[in-house]
Each structure stands twice: as C-alpha cells, then as structure tokens.
Design a protein around this motif. Structure first.
Motif, PDB file in Angstrom:
ATOM      1  N   GLY A   1      -9.433  10.457   9.141  1.00  0.00           N
ATOM      2  CA  GLY A   1      -8.676   9.976   8.000  1.00  0.00           C
ATOM      3  C   GLY A   1      -9.517   9.919   6.731  1.00  0.00           C
ATOM      4  N   LYS A   2      -8.893   9.497   5.644  1.00  0.00           N
ATOM      5  CA  LYS A   2      -9.592   9.411   4.364  1.00  0.00           C
ATOM      6  C   LYS A   2     -10.675   8.341   4.392  1.00  0.00           C
ATOM      7  CE  LYS A   2      -5.549  10.716   1.606  1.00  0.00           C
ATOM      8  NZ  LYS A   2      -4.618  10.254   0.550  1.00  0.00           N
ATOM      9  N   GLU A   3     -10.338   7.176   4.948  1.00  0.00           N
ATOM     10  CA  GLU A   3     -11.286   6.068   4.990  1.00  0.00           C
ATOM     11  C   GLU A   3     -12.209   6.210   6.191  1.00  0.00           C
ATOM     12  OE1 GLU A   3     -11.403   4.048   2.466  1.00  0.00           O
ATOM     13  OE2 GLU A   3      -9.632   4.997   1.583  1.00  0.00           O
ATOM     14  N   LYS A   4     -13.439   5.748   6.030  1.00  0.00           N
ATOM     15  CA  LYS A   4     -14.439   5.881   7.084  1.00  0.00           C
ATOM     16  C   LYS A   4     -13.954   5.240   8.384  1.00  0.00           C
ATOM     17  CE  LYS A   4     -19.301   5.020   8.159  1.00  0.00           C
ATOM     18  NZ  LYS A   4     -20.581   4.421   7.678  1.00  0.00           N
ATOM     19  N   GLY A   5     -14.028   6.013   9.465  1.00  0.00           N
ATOM     20  CA  GLY A   5     -13.655   5.504  10.783  1.00  0.00           C
ATOM     21  C   GLY A   5     -12.178   5.573  11.085  1.00  0.00           C
ATOM     22  N   SER A   6     -11.339   5.882  10.090  1.00  0.00           N
ATOM     23  CA  SER A   6      -9.900   5.956  10.337  1.00  0.00           C
ATOM     24  C   SER A   6      -9.528   7.331  10.892  1.00  0.00           C
ATOM     25  CB  SER A   6      -9.121   5.687   9.044  1.00  0.00           C
ATOM     26  OG  SER A   6      -9.328   6.727   8.105  1.00  0.00           O
ATOM     27  N   VAL A   7      -8.335   7.420  11.472  1.00  0.00           N
ATOM     28  CA  VAL A   7      -7.857   8.668  12.062  1.00  0.00           C
ATOM     29  C   VAL A   7      -6.429   8.926  11.587  1.00  0.00           C
ATOM     30  CG1 VAL A   7      -7.319   9.893  14.210  1.00  0.00           C
ATOM     31  CG2 VAL A   7      -9.321   8.405  14.094  1.00  0.00           C
ATOM     32  N   GLN A   8      -6.174  10.168  11.197  1.00  0.00           N
ATOM     33  CA  GLN A   8      -4.821  10.583  10.827  1.00  0.00           C
ATOM     34  C   GLN A   8      -4.164  11.245  12.026  1.00  0.00           C
ATOM     35  OE1 GLN A   8      -3.706  12.546   6.905  1.00  0.00           O
ATOM     36  NE2 GLN A   8      -3.511  14.315   8.256  1.00  0.00           N
ATOM     37  N   ILE A   9      -2.959  10.803  12.337  1.00  0.00           N
ATOM     38  CA  ILE A   9      -2.188  11.355  13.450  1.00  0.00           C
ATOM     39  C   ILE A   9      -0.858  11.852  12.905  1.00  0.00           C
ATOM     40  CG2 ILE A   9      -1.046  10.860  15.652  1.00  0.00           C
ATOM     41  CD1 ILE A   9      -3.103   8.665  16.108  1.00  0.00           C
TER      42      ILE A   9
END
Length: 457
Positions: A424-432
């Motif tokens: 994802g855009k933010e550190k550690g985040s994930v886009q699903i």
C-alpha cells in the motif's frame, strides 16, 4: 460514447545502428516452461493515475523518448510472440518490423474520481489502457498509452503479454522507465537478465511441450507447414473481464498485526514461524468470499484458494532476482465450509496456507514438483479464490516526474474470485483488490466487519 480520444499512434523500435549488442540470448528469445502457460491469456493491463500532475506540450515527447532509452535494456519487450515452424515452438522475436505501440490520448473524464474511488470504474479504466489482443500470432508483447486530462492529471496505461514476464520483471521495467523519464538518463545500476537458459529445472522441455500442447492445442504439429499463425482461444474474454465488479481495500499495519495475533491464538499446534502478512490477509479474504457466497459449516461445501509463488530463490539452482521472465509456481490450498467457518477457522486456514507454502518450497528445492505445472484448475470443483501479486510488490513508487501515483490497479482481472495484492501507499500497509461477478456487498460486509471488530480490541 468514448470519453477518451486518441490523438496519435506511433511505434518505438530498437535502434538499428551497427554494433548494437543486445543482452543474451539476442533477438530471438525462446519461451521457458514458466512462460508458455500464459500464451492464451489476454495481456496484463495496468493503470497508473497521477491526478495532480501538470503536463506540458513536451510531456508526451519525454514519455516516448524515455521509453526509447529504456527498451534496449529490455529489448524483448519490442518483440512479438511468434510460432517457429522449424522448431515447432513459440518464441519472442524482435525484428525490423516489431516495436512498442505508443498511444497519445486526451480525456475529459474526472481523474480525481477515478483515482479516489474504492470501486473501479471498469468501463473508463479500459479506455485508459491500450486495446490490444490478437487471437493469432504474431502477438505484440507491449503497448503503452499516455492520456492527458482536460483540467490536469495524466494516466499511464500499459498492456503487456504475460508470456514475456511476471510481476517482478514488469516492476523492474517500469521502475527503470519511470526513473529515465524523471531524470533524463537510464539508471546506471541496471542489470536485468532475460536469457531463459538461466532456468535449470528437471524435465523442463518435456513439461514445456506438454503445457504448450494443452494451452495452444491448435499449434501446427507438422514442420512442413509454413504458416506462422497460431490460433489462440483466450482464457477469458474482455466482456467477461468487464462483468467483474472490482473493489479496492487498504489494510494498515496495525490491523495486519491484530490479524497475526489472532491467528497465533487460534492455531492449536506449535508453529515454527509466526504467520506472514500474506497468510493472514489471504485467509481473511478467502473466508470473507466464502461467507458472502453462502458457504457455512453446515453445508460444508468444498472450496480452495490458488496462489502464485515466486520460485527464483527456491529452484534447485537458485536464480538472480534480476531475472525478468516468468518464474511462478501455483500453490493450492483445499478446504471446506466446516473448516473455514469454525471458531478457530481463521487460524487453521493460516496454518494450512503456511504448510502448503512450506511444502512447495521444499519440493522446488528438491526438484520434485512437476505435476503442478500442468494442473488444470478447471477440473477442480467448488468455490475458487485466486491470489496474484504480492504484499512485497511496490506499486506506488513509479514516479515519471509527476510525483507518485494516487492509483495503481490491474484492469485485466480475469475470473470471478480473483484477488490482487500489492504494497500500500503507507509503510507496512497492503492494498487488496477483489473481483467478483456477484455478492460484492455481502463480501464488503464480511471483510470489513471482522477487521472493525479487531480494531476495537
């Protein structure tokens, strides 16, 4: 009525100056066993949106000239997939006629709406990527489109045939192209590897022929035939792809940690390593889709998930991460309604995924996983959920000189139950991103309800 207007169409070709030396294996690149499985698929269509970009009259020139500088380092992307009668084989062939089609377009669509929405505007997205698919060979490997919006903003659409490279190779190419466009020079540390001879896999030629016969059954078998055409039956049509409703979710680092803690509490047996980000998000998404489709502990319907594992570092002869071709192995996890929906179903599903990954890695390193390469997924009955991409795949760092994209997405999702993961855009985040033909509202409720419950505790 189309809201995207084509201004110009041109082609970028390889330099023809004498002495140009392209990386091995030269201008004809035979496909590997990992490449041929993707022949009947429509090209992968990726869209990047830059709503705040301010473009000038020279922006398209920079876009195109930077591509011309980048392509000699990824020369096979200028080629075409062709049938070679003399070898009864398929290869990527770069010739004087081949090249990358470059489309310049303009649009009065609202790019801020397109980039900011959780639900994909599928009809609009398809207008912002090149409309390329050939049911006969030769098939071009790559085409690109730059669309400038009326107010401000720009879209980059890329269509690439999956037989040429996987997501890791594709990311290398776009990284290089974006940096070249931004800085005006090709990165000096570039060292991509394209030669399929790097792959050392037991029985690879036999498996390749078996896959080629299965994936392209109309391939001419007689070497005396001079036709260079190969009829292709696509896996899914564009109309099938457009019928999928796609919804994007972003799961932040704190929520991912809560999911991991929950999995540890529910796994009954000792675990050798803690659950990974992929495992907990895959399990949660799979269970949410199953719940939306009415699978319960009582009806105990069969279901399974498919994932693609990067085998570069797990083959008997490990490969460089700079290899750009396909090196993906499918993994399959079977389950049932009673297993997924039990009180500890989430933890046990994480454990089942982890065990399948561990087993596949061991088999890869031990040269024993062969039959999975020719597995026919259509023969498996039950709910199918298929995961592609990776939570380690960086997609929001592609800066062509307009800053980082506000949106990145796979336009060409193919099947009901497809799930695409990316960092994802933010550190550690994930886009699903989830693609479903029906029951999207029920899925959203199931997916978000559990995450909101975790966040409250």
């Amino acid at each position: 009525m189309s809201q995207v207007r084509i201004i110009s169409t041109s082609k970028v070709q390889l330099p023809t100056n004498a002495g140009t030396d392209y990386p091995r294996p030269g201008l004809t690149i035979p496909l590997s066993l990992f490449d041929v499985r993707w022949i009947p698929y429509h090209p992968i269509k990726t869209l990047l949106l830059y709503p705040s970009a301010t473009v000038s009259s020279s922006s398209f020139d920079s876009f195109k000239s930077s591509l011309a500088l980048t392509l000699p380092h990824f020369h096979f992307l200028t080629g075409d997939l062709k049938y070679l009668p003399s070898a009864d084989d398929v290869a990527i062939v770069c010739s004087d006629e081949s090249g990358v089609t470059v489309i310049e377009a303009e649009s009065d669509l609202n790019i801020c709406r397109l980039a900011g929405g959780s639900t994909h505007d599928v009809e609009s997205f398809f207008q912002l990527v090149p409309n390329t698919f050939h049911e006969e060979m030769p098939m071009p490997v790559l085409a690109v489109q730059l669309t400038k919006f009326t107010e401000c903003g720009v879209a980059v659409g890329i269509s690439m045939h999956h037989a040429a490279m996987d997501a890791w190779g594709f990311s290398q190419f776009v990284d290089c192209w974006a940096k070249t466009c931004r800085d005006g020079v090709v990165p000096s540390n570039l060292a991509p590897i394209h030669d399929r001879a790097i792959i050392m896999y037991p029985g690879q030629e036999e498996i390749k022929k078996k896959l080629l016969n299965a994936r392209a059954p109309n391939l001419p078998k007689e070497s005396k035939l001079t036709s260079h055409l190969l009829d292709i039956t696509p896996v899914a049509s564009i109309s099938d792809q457009k019928r999928l409703t796609r919804r994007k979710f972003t799961v932040d680092l704190a929520t991912i940690q809560h999911l991991k803690q929950r999995a540890v509490r529910q796994i009954a047996t000792d675990i050798s390593s803690p659950p990974t980000t992929f495992q907990v998000l895959a399990a949660h998404t799979w269970i949410s889709i199953a719940r939306a489709r009415g699978i319960t502990a009582e009806n105990n319907k069969p279901t399974f998930m498919v994932y693609l594992m990067d085998g570069r570092t797990f083959l008997p002869s490990p490969m460089s991460v700079s290899y750009t071709g396909n090196c993906l192995f499918p993994g399959i996890v079977h389950s049932t309604g009673s297993a997924l929906m039990s009180y500890t179903g989430f933890g046990q599903t994480c454990g089942n995924i982890a065990e399948t990954v561990r087993k596949n890695r061991a088999e890869l390193m031990g040269s024993t996983v062969r039959e999975i390469q020719t597995l026919n997924l259509a023969s498996l009955s039950g709910l199918k959920v298929a995961f592609t991409g990776s939570n380690r795949l960086q997609v929001f760092d592609k800066d062509f000189g307009w800053g980082k994209p506000e949106f990145e997405g796979l336009v060409s999702m193919t099947n009901d139950g497809d799930v695409v993961m990316a960092a994802g855009k933010e550190k550690g985040s994930v886009q699903i991103t989830v693609g479903l033909k029906e029951d999207m509202d029920a899925f959203i409720h199931a997916f978000q309800e559990e995450l909101e419950t975790l966040q409250k505790h």
